[in-house]
Design an enzyme around this catalytic site. Structure first.
Site, PDB file in Angstrom:
ATOM      1  N   ASP A  48      17.485   3.601 -24.627  1.00 32.86           N
ATOM      2  CA  ASP A  48      17.220   3.939 -26.026  1.00 32.86           C
ATOM      3  C   ASP A  48      18.252   4.940 -26.555  1.00 32.86           C
ATOM      4  OD1 ASP A  48      15.843   3.939 -28.462  1.00 32.86           O
ATOM      5  OD2 ASP A  48      14.307   5.332 -27.777  1.00 32.86           O
ATOM      6  N   GLY A 138      12.681   2.150 -16.166  1.00 33.26           N
ATOM      7  CA  GLY A 138      13.363   3.436 -16.061  1.00 33.26           C
ATOM      8  C   GLY A 138      12.349   4.560 -16.125  1.00 33.26           C
TER       9      GLY A 138
END
Length: 183
Positions: A48, A138
């Site tokens: 992100d 993650g």
């Protein structure tokens, strides 16, 4: 770091060709890059943060527009929405919010939904090539082997006009987990 597709290309009929790439998702020249976003859509860590940094202010501005209109409370887990890709070499970013892993709560349907919804959005955009990270594997703690199993099975089972799905994997552990899912 090698970001070109390697020999791990699997033709699947019908459906998109599945390709594994060891590398950086922000460098992929595809129609759409999938962002493993958080619900705020305003950037974060991992994939992100990398997409927001490389995409530049255009991606953040588009995300702020979404927050001001349709997603005032944030993008729900398992859903997907598209924005411009800004300065990325892709045309669009498809943001999807993966679930956090919880050993005592099976959230695999939400993780599968991230892939289905992203492909649905890709079809709406007319995207033919899409690059996915390992969503939720993650910081959200999903075990990599299980994340790979869900990702590959869902993409294979989802009807789509997308011709190529690249799983762009940052390290050897992720790459090997996804490679184990291909015949």
């Amino acid at each position: 770091m090698n970001t070109a597709p390697d020999d791990s290309q699997v033709p699947s009929a019908p459906g998109p060709r599945l390709v594994l790439v060891r590398g950086d998702i922000t460098e992929q020249q595809v129609d759409a890059v999938v962002n493993a976003a958080n619900s705020s859509l305003l950037g974060g860590g991992g994939v992100d943060g990398a997409i927001h940094r490389r995409g530049g202010p255009e991606v953040l501005a588009a995300c702020r527009e979404l927050r001001a209109s349709r997603y005032g409370r944030g993008l729900p887990t398992g859903r997907a929405v598209a924005t411009t890709a800004g300065r990325l070499p892709a045309r669009w970013v498809i943001h999807t919010v993966g679930p956090r892993y919880a050993q005592d709560d099976d959230r695999s349907a939400l993780l599968a939904s991230c892939y289905r919804e992203s492909l649905r959005v890709a079809d709406e955009l007319g995207a033919r090539t899409v690059a996915f990270p390992a969503v939720s594997a993650g910081i959200y703690g999903w075990p990599m082997a299980d994340a790979a199993r869900i990702a590959v099975a869902t993409v294979r089972a989802t009807p789509t006009a997308v011709e190529e799905v690249r799983f762009v994997l940052f390290d050897d552990r992720a790459y090997e987990a996804f490679a184990a899912q291909l015949p």
